[in-house]
Enzyme design. Structure first.
Site, PDB file in Angstrom:
ATOM      1  N   SER A  73      27.055 -51.279 -98.700  1.00 17.75           N
ATOM      2  CA  SER A  73      25.983 -52.227 -98.397  1.00 17.75           C
ATOM      3  C   SER A  73      26.373 -53.220 -97.313  1.00 17.75           C
ATOM      4  O   SER A  73      25.511 -53.879 -96.728  1.00 17.75           O
ATOM      5  CB  SER A  73      25.583 -52.999 -99.663  1.00 17.75           C
ATOM      6  N   GLY A 121      22.352 -50.345-100.768  1.00 17.99           N
ATOM      7  CA  GLY A 121      22.575 -49.867 -99.411  1.00 17.99           C
ATOM      8  C   GLY A 121      22.277 -50.955 -98.400  1.00 17.99           C
ATOM      9  O   GLY A 121      21.680 -51.984 -98.721  1.00 17.99           O
ATOM     10  N   GLY A 149      20.815 -52.587 -94.591  1.00 23.76           N
ATOM     11  CA  GLY A 149      19.657 -52.470 -93.728  1.00 23.76           C
ATOM     12  C   GLY A 149      18.409 -53.149 -94.282  1.00 23.76           C
ATOM     13  O   GLY A 149      18.413 -53.792 -95.332  1.00 23.76           O
ATOM     14  N   CYS A 167      19.515 -53.133-106.222  1.00 27.41           N
ATOM     15  CA  CYS A 167      19.652 -53.771-104.917  1.00 27.41           C
ATOM     16  C   CYS A 167      18.642 -53.204-103.906  1.00 27.41           C
ATOM     17  O   CYS A 167      17.473 -53.520-103.981  1.00 27.41           O
ATOM     18  CB  CYS A 167      21.095 -53.658-104.430  1.00 27.41           C
ATOM     19  N   PHE A 168      19.062 -52.374-102.984  1.00 21.98           N
ATOM     20  CA  PHE A 168      18.127 -51.757-102.049  1.00 21.98           C
ATOM     21  C   PHE A 168      17.071 -50.979-102.817  1.00 21.98           C
ATOM     22  O   PHE A 168      15.897 -50.947-102.428  1.00 21.98           O
ATOM     23  CB  PHE A 168      18.892 -50.841-101.094  1.00 21.98           C
ATOM     24  N   GLN A 171      14.318 -53.296-103.810  1.00 24.91           N
ATOM     25  CA  GLN A 171      13.425 -53.611-102.697  1.00 24.91           C
ATOM     26  C   GLN A 171      12.478 -52.442-102.417  1.00 24.91           C
ATOM     27  O   GLN A 171      11.290 -52.642-102.129  1.00 24.91           O
ATOM     28  CB  GLN A 171      14.253 -53.948-101.460  1.00 24.91           C
ATOM     29  N   ASN A 190      24.728 -58.766-103.428  1.00 23.92           N
ATOM     30  CA  ASN A 190      24.987 -58.460-102.031  1.00 23.92           C
ATOM     31  C   ASN A 190      23.675 -58.041-101.403  1.00 23.92           C
ATOM     32  O   ASN A 190      23.376 -56.869-101.265  1.00 23.92           O
ATOM     33  CB  ASN A 190      26.028 -57.350-101.890  1.00 23.92           C
ATOM     34  N   GLY A 242      20.556 -59.331 -98.356  1.00 22.59           N
ATOM     35  CA  GLY A 242      20.019 -60.241 -97.361  1.00 22.59           C
ATOM     36  C   GLY A 242      18.505 -60.194 -97.295  1.00 22.59           C
ATOM     37  O   GLY A 242      17.894 -60.945 -96.539  1.00 22.59           O
ATOM     38  N   PHE A 243      17.884 -59.288 -98.088  1.00 20.65           N
ATOM     39  CA  PHE A 243      16.435 -59.158 -98.156  1.00 20.65           C
ATOM     40  C   PHE A 243      15.995 -59.290 -99.609  1.00 20.65           C
ATOM     41  O   PHE A 243      16.801 -59.106-100.529  1.00 20.65           O
ATOM     42  CB  PHE A 243      15.986 -57.804 -97.593  1.00 20.65           C
ATOM     43  N   HIS A 282      23.892 -56.483-108.876  1.00 19.30           N
ATOM     44  CA  HIS A 282      24.738 -55.313-109.104  1.00 19.30           C
ATOM     45  C   HIS A 282      25.308 -55.302-110.525  1.00 19.30           C
ATOM     46  O   HIS A 282      26.385 -55.852-110.768  1.00 19.30           O
ATOM     47  CB  HIS A 282      25.892 -55.298-108.096  1.00 19.30           C
ATOM     48  N   GLU A 340      26.681 -52.947-111.965  1.00 17.82           N
ATOM     49  CA  GLU A 340      27.868 -52.083-112.034  1.00 17.82           C
ATOM     50  C   GLU A 340      29.116 -52.795-111.537  1.00 17.82           C
ATOM     51  O   GLU A 340      30.202 -52.200-111.512  1.00 17.82           O
ATOM     52  CB  GLU A 340      27.640 -50.829-111.180  1.00 17.82           C
TER      53      GLU A 340
END
Length: 391
Positions: free
Chosen positions: A54, A236, A238, A264-265, A268, A306, A308-309, A356, A358
Site C-alpha cells: 500500500s 492497496g 492509489g 482498506c482499498f 473504498q 494506512n 490517504g483516501f 488493517h 490483520e
C-alpha cells in the site's frame, strides 16, 4: 544478534513540492527518488511498513525517532520486497541487536535500491505535513545532492500526483496462486490482489478458507467462474476513483449474492460500488495507534491504518445504496477526525473496514473481523442450502 554498522556521512536533502528543504545524511541507496511524502506514527513495525504494498509510490517518514535497532528478518515480511519510494528517519540505529535479526535495515534499503535520508527534524516535518497536507517530495543524495535547489524542485514538481493514480498493476501478483485451508474447511474465498499483505492471506486460511489469490487484471466472469463461497478485496495503493473496473467486478459479485469482505482499498471500492464517493484526506492515517469506534458495540479499538483516501458516506444515519444494494450503515468511525472506517450492508452479505485488522506489527484489537467474515460466509451457505431444500 549484535552487529555494528558503519553509516555513510554523505549529504542528502529532502525537497518538498512547496519548496521547503531539509538537509540531512544519506541513508540506504544513493541517488534520487520522487513520491508522495507521508508520515507513519507507529513506534514499531518499520519492517511491516516498508514491505506493505500500500506504500508504493510514497516516501514514508517514521515519526518515531529511533529506527532500525531490531534489524530485518524474513518472517516479518508483508510481501516479497520493499515497496516504499523513499524512507525518512531521524536517528538510524548504529547497531542491530535482536535474536531474530538476519540483517540490518540499511543493508536491505541498499539491496532494494531505496533512497533515504536521516538526521532531519522529523517532528518539524510532521507538523508541516499536518498543516499543508501530504505532497510530492524528492530525496537527493550522491551526485544528485549536488544539483541546484531549482533543479531539484523541478524534478519534484514534475512527479505524478497521487490523486488519479491506479497503482494496483504495479503491486498485484501476475499469476494466480492458492493457499489451502487450515483446520476445518469453511469454503473458498477469491482474493483480488490489489496489494495484499501476507498476514491477511494467512488469517483467511486459518479461518478455514481455501484462498485463491487473483491478479488485479482478473475479470468479473473469471471470478464468478471459480464459484467462490466469498470474495475479498485487499488493501492497496492509489486512488480508488481510478479503479472503476474493480468496482464493476465487485458489483457483479454482489449482484450474484457472493459474500464480500474488504480491507482498506477494499473498503473504498465497496463504498464506490454501493454508490458513495471517495475523497483524498489532507495527510491521511498511517500508524498502529489509531482509535476507531465500533458503533455496534460501543467499543473503542486501537487499530493500524494506512490510507490517504476515504469513503464519503453519512455517519449519522442508515443510507440507501443508489446502486440497488439496499441499506448501508457506517459501522466504524475514526475518533480523531470522524472519518468513515467501516461499512456494513444490511440487506446483502457484505462489509468492509478502512483499517488493517490483520496488522502483523500490532495491535490486534480488530482481528475478530476475520471471524465475523467466516461466520457471515457460513450463514450465507446455510441459507443457500435451506433455499435449495425448500425448492
Amino acid at each position: 544478534m549484535t552487529e555494528t554498522h558503519t553509516r555513510t556521512s554523505a549529504p542528502a536533502v529532502l525537497v518538498l513540492e512547496d519548496g521547503k528543504r531539509y538537509e540531512g545524511r544519506a541513508y540506504g541507496a544513493l541517488g534520487r527518488t520522487v513520491g508522495e511524502a507521508v508520515f507513519a506514527t507507529g513506534m514499531t513495525g518499520y519492517q511491516e511498513t516498508l514491505t506493505d504494498p500500500s506504500y508504493a509510490g510514497q516516501i514514508v517518514m517514521m515519526t518515531a525517532p529511533h529506527i532500525g535497532n531490531t534489524g530485518m528478518n524474513d518472517a516479518d515480511e508483508e510481501s516479497n520486497r520493499i515497496w516504499v519510494a523513499g524512507f525518512i528517519v531521524r536517528d538510524p540505529s548504529r547497531v542491530v541487536s535482536n535474536f531474530r535479526a538476519q540483517r540490518s535495515l540499511d543493508d536491505d534499503l541498499v539491496a532494494s535500491g531505496v533512497v533515504g535520508i536521516s538526521g532531519i527534524d522529523t517532528r518539524a516535518l510532521t507538523r508541516h505535513l499536518r498543516s499543508a497536507g501530504s505532497m510530492r517530495a524528492g530525496i537527493f543524495s550522491g551526485d544528485d545532492a549536488a544539483l541546484s535547489a531549482g533543479e531539484q524542485l523541478a524534478v519534484v514538481q514534475s512527479g505524478a500526483e497521487m490523486a488519479g493514480q491506479n497503482l494496483s498493476g504495479a503491486v498485484s501478483t501476475v499469476e494466480p496462486y492458492s493457499l489451502p485451508a487450515q483446520g476445518e474447511r469453511v469454503g473458498s474465498v477469491a482474493v483480488l490482489d490489489l496489494g495484499v499483505k501476507t498476514s491477511t492471506l494467512n488469517y483467511l486460511a486459518e479461518r478455514g478458507f481455501d484462498v485463491h489469490v487473483l491478479p488485479q487484471t482478473t475479470t468479473a466472469d473469471e471470478v464468478l467462474a471459480l464459484h467462490p463461497d466469498a470474495l475479498f478485496f485487499s488493501n492497496g495503493p492509489g486512488d480508488p476513483a481510478a479503479s472503476d473496473r474493480h468496482v464493476e467486478i465487485l458489483r457483479s459479485a454482489l449482484r450474484a449474492g457472493v459474500p464480500y469482505f474488504g480491507i482498506c482499498f477494499g473498503n473504498q471500492l465497496l463504498g464506490r460500488a454501493l454508490g458513495f464517493g471517495t475523497y483524498k484526506l489532507p495527510f491521511g492515517h498511517r500508524g498502529i495507534n489509531q482509535p476507531v469506534l465500533d458503533r455496534a458495540t460501543g467499543r473503542v479499538e486501537i487499530t493500524a491504518h494506512n490510507h490517504g483516501f476515504a469513503v464519503d458516506a453519512p455517519i449519522d444515519r442508515v443510507s440507501d445504496s443508489t446502486e440497488g444494494f439496499g441499506r448501508v450503515e457506517v459501522s466504524h468511525v475514526g475518533l480523531n477526525d470522524n472519518v468513515v472506517e467501516g461499512l456494513n450492508c444490511l440487506d446483502i452479505p457484505a462489509f468492509s473496514v478502512q483499517y488493517h485488522p490483520e496488522s502483523a506489527a500490532g495491535p490486534h484489537d480488530a482481528n475478530y473481523l476475520f471471524d465475523r467474515f467466516r461466520d457471515m460466509v457460513i450463514a450465507a451457505k446455510s441459507n443457500e442450502t435451506s433455499q435449495e431444500a425448500g425448492n
